[in-house]
Design a protein around this motif. Structure first.
Motif: not given
Length: 56
Positions: A12-13, A22-30, A35-41
């Motif tokens: 997930v970008v 999306a990452a949370l729901i995919l994690g629930w689906a095993r 997750v890749v993030d630039a950490d810029e709000p």
């Protein structure tokens, strides 16, 4: 930074509201998720969200 060769089911970008949801729901689906993030709000946080219940 992890230097090991890892295999993921999904990458997930963006760690904004939608990316984390999306990452949370995919994690629930095993799925193994990265997750890749630039950490810029970029926007204000949402006041309410489905799927984030205990995390918000």
């Amino acid at each position: 930074m992890n230097t090991h060769n890892e295999t993921y089911d999904v990458v997930v970008v963006g760690g904004s509201h939608d990316g984390l949801s999306a990452a949370l729901i995919l994690g629930w689906a095993r799925c193994k998720v990265l997750v890749v993030d630039a950490d810029e709000p970029r926007n204000a946080s949402a006041g309410r969200s489905r799927g984030f219940g205990c995390l918000a």
